[in-house]
Design a protein around this motif. Structure first.
Motif, PDB file in Angstrom:
ATOM      1  N   ASP A 186       0.884  -1.136  -0.107  1.00  0.00           N
ATOM      2  CA  ASP A 186       0.002   0.092  -0.011  1.00  0.00           C
ATOM      3  C   ASP A 186       0.801   1.167  -0.061  1.00  0.00           C
ATOM      4  OD1 ASP A 186      -2.243  -1.804  -0.006  1.00  0.00           O
ATOM      5  OD2 ASP A 186      -3.201  -0.850   1.616  1.00  0.00           O
ATOM      6  N   VAL A 187       2.063   1.171   0.560  1.00  0.00           N
ATOM      7  CA  VAL A 187       2.928   2.240   0.477  1.00  0.00           C
ATOM      8  C   VAL A 187       3.311   2.655  -0.880  1.00  0.00           C
ATOM      9  CG1 VAL A 187       5.291   3.302   1.033  1.00  0.00           C
ATOM     10  CG2 VAL A 187       3.945   2.191   2.708  1.00  0.00           C
ATOM     11  N   GLY A 188       3.490   1.240  -1.613  1.00  0.00           N
ATOM     12  CA  GLY A 188       3.898   1.356  -3.124  1.00  0.00           C
ATOM     13  C   GLY A 188       2.830   1.955  -4.007  1.00  0.00           C
ATOM     14  N   ILE A 189       1.629   1.568  -3.746  1.00  0.00           N
ATOM     15  CA  ILE A 189       0.514   2.185  -4.129  1.00  0.00           C
ATOM     16  C   ILE A 189       0.356   3.942  -3.893  1.00  0.00           C
ATOM     17  CG2 ILE A 189      -2.082   2.563  -4.187  1.00  0.00           C
ATOM     18  CD1 ILE A 189      -2.168  -0.630  -3.515  1.00  0.00           C
ATOM     19  N   CYS A 190       0.697   4.236  -2.833  1.00  0.00           N
ATOM     20  CA  CYS A 190       0.659   5.545  -2.720  1.00  0.00           C
ATOM     21  C   CYS A 190       1.710   6.444  -3.245  1.00  0.00           C
ATOM     22  CB  CYS A 190       0.511   5.890  -1.124  1.00  0.00           C
ATOM     23  SG  CYS A 190      -0.890   5.243  -0.220  1.00  0.00           S
ATOM     24  N   LEU A 191       3.075   5.813  -3.121  1.00  0.00           N
ATOM     25  CA  LEU A 191       3.920   6.491  -3.868  1.00  0.00           C
ATOM     26  C   LEU A 191       3.923   6.603  -5.247  1.00  0.00           C
ATOM     27  CD1 LEU A 191       6.910   7.724  -3.434  1.00  0.00           C
ATOM     28  CD2 LEU A 191       8.014   5.385  -3.677  1.00  0.00           C
ATOM     29  N   GLY A 192       3.399   5.650  -5.975  1.00  0.00           N
ATOM     30  CA  GLY A 192       2.881   5.537  -7.414  1.00  0.00           C
ATOM     31  C   GLY A 192       2.031   6.716  -7.687  1.00  0.00           C
ATOM     32  N   ARG A 195       6.125  -3.242  -8.175  1.00  0.00           N
ATOM     33  CA  ARG A 195       5.018  -3.550  -9.058  1.00  0.00           C
ATOM     34  C   ARG A 195       3.720  -2.444  -8.624  1.00  0.00           C
ATOM     35  NH1 ARG A 195       3.993  -8.673  -8.033  1.00  0.00           N
ATOM     36  NH2 ARG A 195       4.898  -9.291  -9.906  1.00  0.00           N
ATOM     37  N   ALA A 196       3.353  -2.374  -7.378  1.00  0.00           N
ATOM     38  CA  ALA A 196       2.371  -1.323  -6.962  1.00  0.00           C
ATOM     39  C   ALA A 196       2.691  -0.123  -7.362  1.00  0.00           C
ATOM     40  CB  ALA A 196       2.096  -1.576  -5.519  1.00  0.00           C
ATOM     41  N   PHE A 197       3.998   0.379  -6.909  1.00  0.00           N
ATOM     42  CA  PHE A 197       4.520   1.515  -7.540  1.00  0.00           C
ATOM     43  C   PHE A 197       4.439   1.799  -8.894  1.00  0.00           C
ATOM     44  CE2 PHE A 197       8.596   3.774  -9.075  1.00  0.00           C
ATOM     45  CZ  PHE A 197       8.278   4.993  -8.599  1.00  0.00           C
ATOM     46  N   SER A 198       4.739   0.806  -9.851  1.00  0.00           N
ATOM     47  CA  SER A 198       4.693   0.957 -11.205  1.00  0.00           C
ATOM     48  C   SER A 198       3.153   0.974 -11.814  1.00  0.00           C
ATOM     49  CB  SER A 198       5.538  -0.308 -11.881  1.00  0.00           C
ATOM     50  OG  SER A 198       6.710  -0.339 -11.444  1.00  0.00           O
ATOM     51  N   PHE A 251       3.773  -1.091 -16.309  1.00  0.00           N
ATOM     52  CA  PHE A 251       4.451  -2.505 -16.567  1.00  0.00           C
ATOM     53  C   PHE A 251       5.664  -2.374 -15.580  1.00  0.00           C
ATOM     54  CE2 PHE A 251       7.371  -5.518 -18.636  1.00  0.00           C
ATOM     55  CZ  PHE A 251       6.554  -6.492 -18.919  1.00  0.00           C
ATOM     56  N   PHE A 252       5.635  -3.599 -15.142  1.00  0.00           N
ATOM     57  CA  PHE A 252       6.966  -4.012 -14.403  1.00  0.00           C
ATOM     58  C   PHE A 252       7.467  -5.264 -14.393  1.00  0.00           C
ATOM     59  CE2 PHE A 252       8.403  -5.884 -10.175  1.00  0.00           C
ATOM     60  CZ  PHE A 252       9.630  -5.058 -10.029  1.00  0.00           C
ATOM     61  N   ALA A 253       8.897  -5.502 -14.698  1.00  0.00           N
ATOM     62  CA  ALA A 253       9.521  -6.578 -15.114  1.00  0.00           C
ATOM     63  C   ALA A 253      10.696  -6.834 -13.986  1.00  0.00           C
ATOM     64  CB  ALA A 253      10.158  -6.650 -16.262  1.00  0.00           C
ATOM     65  N   LEU A 254      10.667  -7.917 -13.114  1.00  0.00           N
ATOM     66  CA  LEU A 254      11.859  -8.172 -12.436  1.00  0.00           C
ATOM     67  C   LEU A 254      12.518  -9.396 -12.614  1.00  0.00           C
ATOM     68  CD1 LEU A 254      13.493  -7.434  -9.643  1.00  0.00           C
ATOM     69  CD2 LEU A 254      11.715  -9.089  -8.710  1.00  0.00           C
ATOM     70  N   ALA A 303      12.488 -10.897   1.133  1.00  0.00           N
ATOM     71  CA  ALA A 303      12.962  -9.955  -0.161  1.00  0.00           C
ATOM     72  C   ALA A 303      11.914 -10.146  -0.974  1.00  0.00           C
ATOM     73  CB  ALA A 303      14.250 -10.690  -0.639  1.00  0.00           C
ATOM     74  N   GLN A 304      10.850 -10.900  -0.924  1.00  0.00           N
ATOM     75  CA  GLN A 304       9.841 -11.048  -1.961  1.00  0.00           C
ATOM     76  C   GLN A 304       9.227  -9.714  -1.962  1.00  0.00           C
ATOM     77  OE1 GLN A 304       7.245 -14.608  -1.335  1.00  0.00           O
ATOM     78  NE2 GLN A 304       6.419 -14.399  -3.664  1.00  0.00           N
ATOM     79  N   LEU A 305       8.938  -8.909  -1.040  1.00  0.00           N
ATOM     80  CA  LEU A 305       8.072  -7.693  -0.957  1.00  0.00           C
ATOM     81  C   LEU A 305       8.825  -6.537  -1.741  1.00  0.00           C
ATOM     82  CD1 LEU A 305       7.151  -7.683   2.759  1.00  0.00           C
ATOM     83  CD2 LEU A 305       5.857  -8.394   0.722  1.00  0.00           C
ATOM     84  N   LEU A 306       9.793  -6.777  -2.224  1.00  0.00           N
ATOM     85  CA  LEU A 306      10.690  -6.094  -3.154  1.00  0.00           C
ATOM     86  C   LEU A 306       9.849  -6.025  -4.417  1.00  0.00           C
ATOM     87  CD1 LEU A 306      13.286  -4.525  -4.361  1.00  0.00           C
ATOM     88  CD2 LEU A 306      13.681  -6.603  -5.503  1.00  0.00           C
ATOM     89  N   GLU A 307       9.562  -7.196  -4.828  1.00  0.00           N
ATOM     90  CA  GLU A 307       8.645  -7.286  -6.117  1.00  0.00           C
ATOM     91  C   GLU A 307       6.970  -6.688  -6.075  1.00  0.00           C
ATOM     92  OE1 GLU A 307       7.273 -10.689  -9.453  1.00  0.00           O
ATOM     93  OE2 GLU A 307       8.378 -11.229  -7.546  1.00  0.00           O
TER      94      GLU A 307
END
Length: 200
Positions: A71-77, A145-148, A116-119, A137-141
């Protein structure tokens, strides 16, 4: 120059988030998510992205860290998309090759308006098996992804080498921050949207 700032708030049954972003800051960060390692990543993201960032997040950490991080990724995006406005005059593209001791992350960003996000993690163990302390570490993805998706950008991240999970994550956050700083930078030669379509 017009202010490129944004405030985003998100309230769900799982998280409560306030986020403020200034794309033309100096790298200052005030971050409190209740997840110390994630706080560290967000602070260095702001510093190396030369943006001012404030995050106050409360989430259901007793379940796990997933909802808070995503959700922080969503908000930052959303804040990025809002702060960029019509995107006139920006460089649009950003790239970084970021070392962190033995770790190496390669990043490419296009503020395309197409999420689009690719890791890629060639020759590394699955991220689901790796932890930095108690941080998966999986939370990196999940974060990027949420940010993108909510920042309406294309992001390619490849972690090309790493032995230490902390270094793997830090190289990734720093690399995305540096590539983002380059992509949002104003180019004095460009007055319109940097696209033959006329819109991003």
């Amino acid at each position: 120059m017009l202010s490129r700032t944004a405030i985003v708030e998100r309230s769900t049954n799982e998280t409560e988030i306030f986020l403020s972003l200034d794309l033309d800051g100096s790298g200052k960060a005030v971050v409190q998510t209740g997840i110390p390692f994630f706080d560290h990543m967000l602070c260095l993201f702001a510093r190396h992205g030369l943006m001012d960032l404030e995050v106050n997040a409360r989430g259901d950490r007793e379940v796990d860290f997933h909802h808070t991080v995503e959700d922080v990724g969503i908000c930052l995006g959303r804040a990025l998309e809002k702060a960029l406005g019509d995107k006139k005059g920006i460089r649009r593209y950003g790239f970084a090759l970021m070392p962190m001791d033995e770790a190496l992350a390669q990043v490419a960003i296009d503020l395309s308006g197409r999420p689009f996000f690719a890791l890629r993690t060639p020759n590394l163990p699955p991220l689901s098996l790796l932890y930095a302390g108690t941080f998966p570490a999986q939370l990196l993805e999940e974060f990027f992804r949420a940010f993108s998706m909510h920042g309406m950008l294309t992001l390619h991240l490849e972690i090309r080498a790493a032995r230490d999970t902390h270094h793997l994550l830090e190289a990734s956050f720093k690399g995305v921050a540096r590539a983002l700083a380059a992509s949002v930078e104003k180019d004095e030669r460009v007055s319109e949207v940097p696209s033959t379509k006329g819109v991003l």
